[in-house]
Design a protein around this motif. Sequence first.
Motif, PDB file in Angstrom:
ATOM      1  N   ASN A  47       0.796  -1.507  -0.470  1.00 35.82           N
ATOM      2  CA  ASN A  47       0.122   0.339  -0.113  1.00 35.82           C
ATOM      3  C   ASN A  47       1.133   1.439  -0.764  1.00 35.82           C
ATOM      4  N   VAL A  48       0.411   2.556  -0.359  1.00 37.25           N
ATOM      5  CA  VAL A  48       0.880   3.485  -0.284  1.00 37.25           C
ATOM      6  C   VAL A  48       1.056   4.147   0.954  1.00 37.25           C
ATOM      7  N   ASP A  49       0.834   3.707   2.236  1.00 36.37           N
ATOM      8  CA  ASP A  49       1.946   3.881   3.256  1.00 36.37           C
ATOM      9  C   ASP A  49       2.845   2.457   3.900  1.00 36.37           C
ATOM     10  N   GLY A  50       3.182   2.160   3.414  1.00 35.29           N
ATOM     11  CA  GLY A  50       3.923   0.823   3.576  1.00 35.29           C
ATOM     12  C   GLY A  50       3.697  -0.420   3.299  1.00 35.29           C
ATOM     13  N   LYS A  51       2.213  -0.763   4.163  1.00 32.49           N
ATOM     14  CA  LYS A  51       1.839  -1.474   4.492  1.00 32.49           C
ATOM     15  C   LYS A  51       2.082  -2.316   3.642  1.00 32.49           C
ATOM     16  N   MET A  52       1.272  -4.119   3.988  1.00 32.48           N
ATOM     17  CA  MET A  52       1.017  -5.066   3.002  1.00 32.48           C
ATOM     18  C   MET A  52      -0.604  -5.675   3.104  1.00 32.48           C
ATOM     19  N   VAL A  53      -1.272  -4.925   2.554  1.00 31.54           N
ATOM     20  CA  VAL A  53      -2.569  -5.070   1.949  1.00 31.54           C
ATOM     21  C   VAL A  53      -2.893  -6.945   1.500  1.00 31.54           C
ATOM     22  N   SER A  54      -4.180  -7.237   1.877  1.00 25.77           N
ATOM     23  CA  SER A  54      -4.919  -9.108   1.593  1.00 25.77           C
ATOM     24  C   SER A  54      -5.994  -8.797   1.855  1.00 25.77           C
ATOM     25  N   LEU A  55      -7.199  -9.178   1.264  1.00 27.32           N
ATOM     26  CA  LEU A  55      -8.409  -9.235   1.662  1.00 27.32           C
ATOM     27  C   LEU A  55      -8.809 -10.039   2.513  1.00 27.32           C
ATOM     28  N   THR A  56      -7.617 -10.921   3.494  1.00 29.71           N
ATOM     29  CA  THR A  56      -8.339 -11.667   4.252  1.00 29.71           C
ATOM     30  C   THR A  56      -7.490 -10.278   5.627  1.00 29.71           C
ATOM     31  N   ASP A  57      -6.779  -9.431   5.381  1.00 28.64           N
ATOM     32  CA  ASP A  57      -6.828  -8.465   6.125  1.00 28.64           C
ATOM     33  C   ASP A  57      -8.177  -8.100   6.613  1.00 28.64           C
ATOM     34  N   TYR A  58      -9.628  -7.996   6.194  1.00 32.72           N
ATOM     35  CA  TYR A  58     -10.926  -7.782   6.554  1.00 32.72           C
ATOM     36  C   TYR A  58     -11.444  -8.490   6.558  1.00 32.72           C
ATOM     37  N   GLU A  59     -11.472  -8.598   8.213  1.00 28.74           N
ATOM     38  CA  GLU A  59     -12.162 -10.178   8.754  1.00 28.74           C
ATOM     39  C   GLU A  59     -13.904  -9.709   8.484  1.00 28.74           C
ATOM     40  N   GLU A  60     -14.446  -8.776   9.296  1.00 29.28           N
ATOM     41  CA  GLU A  60     -15.077  -8.561   8.986  1.00 29.28           C
ATOM     42  C   GLU A  60     -16.336  -7.779   7.785  1.00 29.28           C
ATOM     43  N   ALA A  61     -15.099  -8.255   6.676  1.00 26.01           N
ATOM     44  CA  ALA A  61     -15.870  -7.966   5.502  1.00 26.01           C
ATOM     45  C   ALA A  61     -16.885  -8.861   4.501  1.00 26.01           C
ATOM     46  N   LYS A  62     -18.239  -7.769   4.326  1.00 21.32           N
ATOM     47  CA  LYS A  62     -19.005  -8.861   3.532  1.00 21.32           C
ATOM     48  C   LYS A  62     -18.511  -8.840   2.149  1.00 21.32           C
ATOM     49  N   GLY A  63     -17.937  -8.093   1.702  1.00 22.60           N
ATOM     50  CA  GLY A  63     -17.445  -8.347   0.115  1.00 22.60           C
ATOM     51  C   GLY A  63     -16.552  -7.359   0.024  1.00 22.60           C
ATOM     52  N   TYR A  64     -16.185  -7.173  -1.465  1.00 24.92           N
ATOM     53  CA  TYR A  64     -15.210  -6.169  -1.268  1.00 24.92           C
ATOM     54  C   TYR A  64     -15.111  -5.667  -2.923  1.00 24.92           C
ATOM     55  N   ILE A  65     -14.664  -4.480  -2.987  1.00 26.30           N
ATOM     56  CA  ILE A  65     -14.687  -3.425  -4.305  1.00 26.30           C
ATOM     57  C   ILE A  65     -13.656  -3.535  -4.980  1.00 26.30           C
ATOM     58  N   VAL A  66     -12.561  -4.352  -5.694  1.00 26.35           N
ATOM     59  CA  VAL A  66     -11.284  -4.706  -6.297  1.00 26.35           C
ATOM     60  C   VAL A  66     -11.523  -3.755  -7.142  1.00 26.35           C
ATOM     61  N   ILE A  67     -10.872  -2.653  -7.217  1.00 17.91           N
ATOM     62  CA  ILE A  67     -10.369  -1.792  -8.400  1.00 17.91           C
ATOM     63  C   ILE A  67      -9.119  -1.438  -9.232  1.00 17.91           C
ATOM     64  N   PHE A  68      -8.912  -1.397 -10.072  1.00 16.15           N
ATOM     65  CA  PHE A  68      -7.754  -1.782 -10.686  1.00 16.15           C
ATOM     66  C   PHE A  68      -7.290  -0.510 -11.835  1.00 16.15           C
ATOM     67  N   THR A  69      -6.695   0.331 -11.304  1.00 15.42           N
ATOM     68  CA  THR A  69      -7.294   2.094 -11.595  1.00 15.42           C
ATOM     69  C   THR A  69      -5.562   2.129 -11.436  1.00 15.42           C
ATOM     70  N   CYS A  70      -5.504   3.809 -11.797  1.00 16.03           N
ATOM     71  CA  CYS A  70      -3.948   4.625 -12.276  1.00 16.03           C
ATOM     72  C   CYS A  70      -3.690   5.627 -11.714  1.00 16.03           C
ATOM     73  N   ASN A  71      -2.739   6.011 -11.746  1.00 14.91           N
ATOM     74  CA  ASN A  71      -2.117   7.698 -11.942  1.00 14.91           C
ATOM     75  C   ASN A  71      -2.703   8.313 -12.501  1.00 14.91           C
ATOM     76  N   THR A  72      -2.623   7.753 -14.114  1.00 16.92           N
ATOM     77  CA  THR A  72      -1.942   8.393 -15.700  1.00 16.92           C
ATOM     78  C   THR A  72      -3.254   8.466 -16.559  1.00 16.92           C
ATOM     79  N   CYS A  73      -4.139   7.297 -15.946  1.00 17.19           N
ATOM     80  CA  CYS A  73      -5.184   7.258 -16.903  1.00 17.19           C
ATOM     81  C   CYS A  73      -6.298   8.707 -16.840  1.00 17.19           C
TER      82      CYS A  73
END
Length: 208
Positions: A47-73
């Motif tokens: 992540n931009v804060d230097g930490k690693m992020v996984s979906l499993t980090d969200y133990e209480e998640a009911k779902g996920y919104i995964v968005i492939f995006t970028c700075n330049t487009c």
Amino acid sequence: MKNVNLILVLLLLIFFACSSSEGDTRSEGVTGGYAVGDTARDFRLKNVDGKMVSLTDYEEAKGYIVIFTCNTCPFSKMYEDRINALHAKFADKGFPVIAINPNDARKKWGDSYDNMIDRAKEKGFKFPYVQDKTQEIARAYGATNTPHVYVLNKDRKVVYIGSIDNNARDAASADKLYVEDAIMALENNKAPEISKTKAIGCTIKWAS
């Protein structure tokens, strides 16, 4: 007449910014990918804060919104405020946004990790903005464009793939809110009425 010419110039600039894929095509970057109903793999990305992020980090998640995006487009930029709004509206309900930048920074220097940090600060991102440096996750998911959205249920089953809504240039004029509708369906234990749309945006800049 001057206004018409200005509009034409702006449209041409957006077209060339998005179509300049430096030889990239769908077949070069992606073979296969997920369909609605498939179970998506987890990931562990920086992540931009230097930490690693996984979906499993969200133990209480009911779902996920995964968005492939970028700075330049240009299309990704058009949607940044709407992505912030999606996270603000749904994260506390158990549906966090996780944004993934899949672009090869050697092809698009503006998509480097340092520039991701700057962009996240500039736009006030409240969601994780992680780098898919190897492009392994984009290939696994089958992402082709920025932005490209995958809505997953709590078991990481894909329930929606495509665009955020049906009007990139004008949020107020969008009358099909595909991602919001998909989340609303999940909240009601239903399948979205629209489960797949065309992702509108720039082609992902694949490594050579």
